[in-house]
Design an enzyme around this catalytic site. Structure first.
Site, PDB file in Angstrom:
ATOM      1  N   ASN A  86       0.802  -1.235   0.000  1.00 47.88           N
ATOM      2  CA  ASN A  86       0.000   0.000   0.000  1.00 47.88           C
ATOM      3  C   ASN A  86       0.831   1.279   0.000  1.00 47.88           C
ATOM      4  OD1 ASN A  86      -2.447   1.772   1.004  1.00 47.88           O
ATOM      5  ND2 ASN A  86      -0.844   1.994   2.574  1.00 47.88           N
ATOM      6  N   SER A 162      -4.811   2.658  -8.127  1.00 48.79           N
ATOM      7  CA  SER A 162      -5.591   3.906  -8.059  1.00 48.79           C
ATOM      8  C   SER A 162      -6.450   3.992  -9.307  1.00 48.79           C
ATOM      9  CB  SER A 162      -4.634   5.097  -8.018  1.00 48.79           C
ATOM     10  OG  SER A 162      -5.301   6.287  -8.382  1.00 48.79           O
ATOM     11  N   TYR A 175       2.631   8.961 -11.646  1.00 48.43           N
ATOM     12  CA  TYR A 175       1.817   8.210 -10.678  1.00 48.43           C
ATOM     13  C   TYR A 175       0.867   7.267 -11.440  1.00 48.43           C
ATOM     14  CZ  TYR A 175      -1.615   7.622  -6.830  1.00 48.43           C
ATOM     15  OH  TYR A 175      -2.458   7.124  -5.869  1.00 48.43           O
ATOM     16  N   ILE A 208      -9.851   9.398  -1.808  1.00 53.64           N
ATOM     17  CA  ILE A 208     -10.053   9.037  -0.408  1.00 53.64           C
ATOM     18  C   ILE A 208      -9.471  10.140   0.473  1.00 53.64           C
ATOM     19  CG2 ILE A 208      -9.634   7.233   1.332  1.00 53.64           C
ATOM     20  CD1 ILE A 208     -11.207   6.263  -1.196  1.00 53.64           C
TER      21      ILE A 208
HETATM   22  P1  NAP Z   1      -0.731   8.524   3.035  1.00 54.01           P
HETATM   23  O1  NAP Z   1      -1.742   8.891   4.061  1.00 54.01           O
HETATM   24  O2  NAP Z   1       0.287   9.528   2.639  1.00 54.01           O
HETATM   25  O3  NAP Z   1      -0.015   7.178   3.512  1.00 54.01           O
HETATM   26  C1  NAP Z   1       1.032   6.606   2.783  1.00 54.01           C
HETATM   27  C2  NAP Z   1       2.046   6.054   3.760  1.00 54.01           C
HETATM   28  O4  NAP Z   1       3.086   5.395   2.998  1.00 54.01           O
HETATM   29  C3  NAP Z   1       2.718   7.155   4.583  1.00 54.01           C
HETATM   30  O5  NAP Z   1       2.820   6.787   5.942  1.00 54.01           O
HETATM   31  C4  NAP Z   1       4.079   7.248   3.934  1.00 54.01           C
HETATM   32  O6  NAP Z   1       5.099   7.709   4.796  1.00 54.01           O
HETATM   33  C5  NAP Z   1       4.326   5.811   3.544  1.00 54.01           C
HETATM   34  N1  NAP Z   1       5.398   5.722   2.569  1.00 54.01           N
HETATM   35  C6  NAP Z   1       5.717   6.591   1.582  1.00 54.01           C
HETATM   36  N2  NAP Z   1       6.799   6.183   0.923  1.00 54.01           N
HETATM   37  C7  NAP Z   1       7.200   5.030   1.506  1.00 54.01           C
HETATM   38  C8  NAP Z   1       8.277   4.148   1.284  1.00 54.01           C
HETATM   39  N3  NAP Z   1       9.159   4.393   0.302  1.00 54.01           N
HETATM   40  N4  NAP Z   1       8.400   3.063   2.062  1.00 54.01           N
HETATM   41  C9  NAP Z   1       7.515   2.817   3.061  1.00 54.01           C
HETATM   42  N5  NAP Z   1       6.481   3.638   3.345  1.00 54.01           N
HETATM   43  C10 NAP Z   1       6.314   4.733   2.561  1.00 54.01           C
HETATM   44  O7  NAP Z   1      -1.446   8.077   1.680  1.00 54.01           O
HETATM   45  P2  NAP Z   1      -2.781   7.238   1.411  1.00 54.01           P
HETATM   46  O8  NAP Z   1      -3.732   8.152   0.757  1.00 54.01           O
HETATM   47  O9  NAP Z   1      -3.190   6.457   2.586  1.00 54.01           O
HETATM   48  O10 NAP Z   1      -2.231   6.267   0.263  1.00 54.01           O
HETATM   49  C11 NAP Z   1      -2.032   4.885   0.450  1.00 54.01           C
HETATM   50  C12 NAP Z   1      -2.026   4.221  -0.919  1.00 54.01           C
HETATM   51  O11 NAP Z   1      -3.282   4.427  -1.539  1.00 54.01           O
HETATM   52  C13 NAP Z   1      -0.971   4.772  -1.872  1.00 54.01           C
HETATM   53  O12 NAP Z   1      -0.408   3.737  -2.619  1.00 54.01           O
HETATM   54  C14 NAP Z   1      -1.777   5.703  -2.750  1.00 54.01           C
HETATM   55  O13 NAP Z   1      -1.189   5.888  -4.001  1.00 54.01           O
HETATM   56  C15 NAP Z   1      -3.081   4.930  -2.829  1.00 54.01           C
HETATM   57  N6  NAP Z   1      -4.225   5.729  -3.217  1.00 54.01           N
HETATM   58  C16 NAP Z   1      -4.618   6.786  -2.461  1.00 54.01           C
HETATM   59  C17 NAP Z   1      -5.725   7.525  -2.877  1.00 54.01           C
HETATM   60  C18 NAP Z   1      -6.234   8.709  -2.091  1.00 54.01           C
HETATM   61  O14 NAP Z   1      -7.116   9.425  -2.612  1.00 54.01           O
HETATM   62  N7  NAP Z   1      -5.765   8.947  -0.887  1.00 54.01           N
HETATM   63  C19 NAP Z   1      -6.408   7.173  -4.036  1.00 54.01           C
HETATM   64  C20 NAP Z   1      -5.972   6.087  -4.764  1.00 54.01           C
HETATM   65  C21 NAP Z   1      -4.875   5.370  -4.350  1.00 54.01           C
HETATM   66  P3  NAP Z   1       5.471   9.286   4.717  1.00 54.01           P
HETATM   67  O15 NAP Z   1       4.261  10.003   5.231  1.00 54.01           O
HETATM   68  O16 NAP Z   1       6.669   9.416   5.588  1.00 54.01           O
HETATM   69  O17 NAP Z   1       5.740   9.577   3.258  1.00 54.01           O
END
Ligand code: NAP
Length: 268
Positions: A86, A162, A175, A208
């Site tokens: 994730n 995504s 992305y 999200i």
């Molecule tokens: P988030 O709240 O920013 O959480 C992502 C987490 O991943 C953060 O704790 C981040 O740490 C960690 N991370 C980043 N780079 C990393 C690495 N190289 N190794 C290990 N951990 C790492 O984002 P989220 O919205 O929950 O996203 C989670 C997933 O869902 C992602 O793959 C994102 O692309 C996908 N997604 C999100 C959405 C949306 O609308 N939110 C929509 C579609 C898909 P740091 O904070 O230190 O960077």
């Protein structure tokens, strides 16, 4: 008794947003959860919210760190049944600037003829491109490869893509490419490991409410909400529900699929 009682799960990017919600849901379903994040504070905070569980610190874009993290989980719990790839990033300055130009264009559209162009692709540096693919696509591969060395029949992998991987998001081509790559990888690996009784699926969330979207200008958010059939962004728990379905006893005939909880933003 939860539906995945006693199973061992590793969730990457568990320190925030969707990953935290997934870790908490799998914990509530009875799994022992390893909460992996590059941010040690986030990983430890999430692990502290779990009934049973541990924090693991690693950068998923570094294969040696991922191998070590998976080994630590297996050494601690003796097995690995569930992997949720994730962890993700939204991009750096190039992505923020493209978002800014998108906001400017939407303002112009509202008041007449738009003139601002996104210029997203031309402004992506080699470094930004490789970091985006490194965290999302390499990270998913490294996690999957390391986990498969230990997984046995009945194990499950869920990769987080995504809607940008499904339809392409104009302001973040790198992305979108990484996420589309994850979907293709999911389909191939699902066929690869099906004979071993291991399932692999993908979840492609819509918009999200998590810190990933904090950079979004109100005008961009309103425009997106207008395009979402259900009229709102989703909650991290609504993605965690989809993961729980795929990894639990109700999902046992599902493999190689992309499930997209997106509020009707994409309907096909
Ligand atoms: P988030 O709240 O920013 O959480 C992502 C987490 O991943 C953060 O704790 C981040 O740490 C960690 N991370 C980043 N780079 C990393 C690495 N190289 N190794 C290990 N951990 C790492 O984002 P989220 O919205 O929950 O996203 C989670 C997933 O869902 C992602 O793959 C994102 O692309 C996908 N997604 C999100 C959405 C949306 O609308 N939110 C929509 C579609 C898909 P740091 O904070 O230190 O960077």
């Amino acid at each position: 008794m939860g539906s995945i009682e006693g199973k061992v799960a590793l969730v990457t990017g568990a320190g925030s947003g969707i990953g935290e919600a997934v870790a908490r849901r799998l914990d509530a379903e009875g799994a022992l959860v390893a909460a992996l994040d590059v941010d040690s504070t986030g990983a430890e905070l999430t692990a502290g919210l779990l009934t049973r569980g541990m924090a693991v610190i690693a950068d998923v874009a570094d294969s040696a760190q991922v191998d070590e993290a998976v080994r630590t989980v297996v050494d601690t719990y003796g097995r690995l049944d569930i992997l949720v790839n994730n962890a993700g990033i939204r991009g750096g300055q190039e992505a923020d600037e493209a978002f800014g130009r998108l906001a400017a264009r939407l303002e112009e559209e509202a008041s007449g003829t738009p003139t601002t162009v996104l210029e997203a692709t031309v402004n992506i540096s080699d470094e930004a491109w490789h970091r985006m693919l490194g965290v999302h696509l390499d990270g998913t591969f490294y996690g999957t490869r390391a986990a498969l060395r230990h997984m046995r029949s009945g194990a499950v992998i869920v990769n987080v893509s995504s809607i940008c991987g499904l339809t392409g998001c104009a302001h973040i081509p790198h992305y979108s490419a990484a996420k589309a790559g994850i979907e293709g990888f999911t389909r191939a690996v699902a066929r690869d490991v099906a004979p071993q009784g291991i399932r692999v699926n993908c979840i492609a969330p819509g918009y999200i409410d998590t810190p990933l979207g904090d950079v979004m200008a109100p005008v961009v958010r309103r425009d997106l909400e207008r395009q979402i059939s259900l009229g709102r962004f989703g909650l991290p728990t609504e993605i965690a529900s989809a993961v729980a379905f795929l990894v639990g006893p109700d999902g046992t005939y599902v493999t190689g699929q992309t499930l997209s909880p997106n509020g009707g933003f994409v309907i096909s």
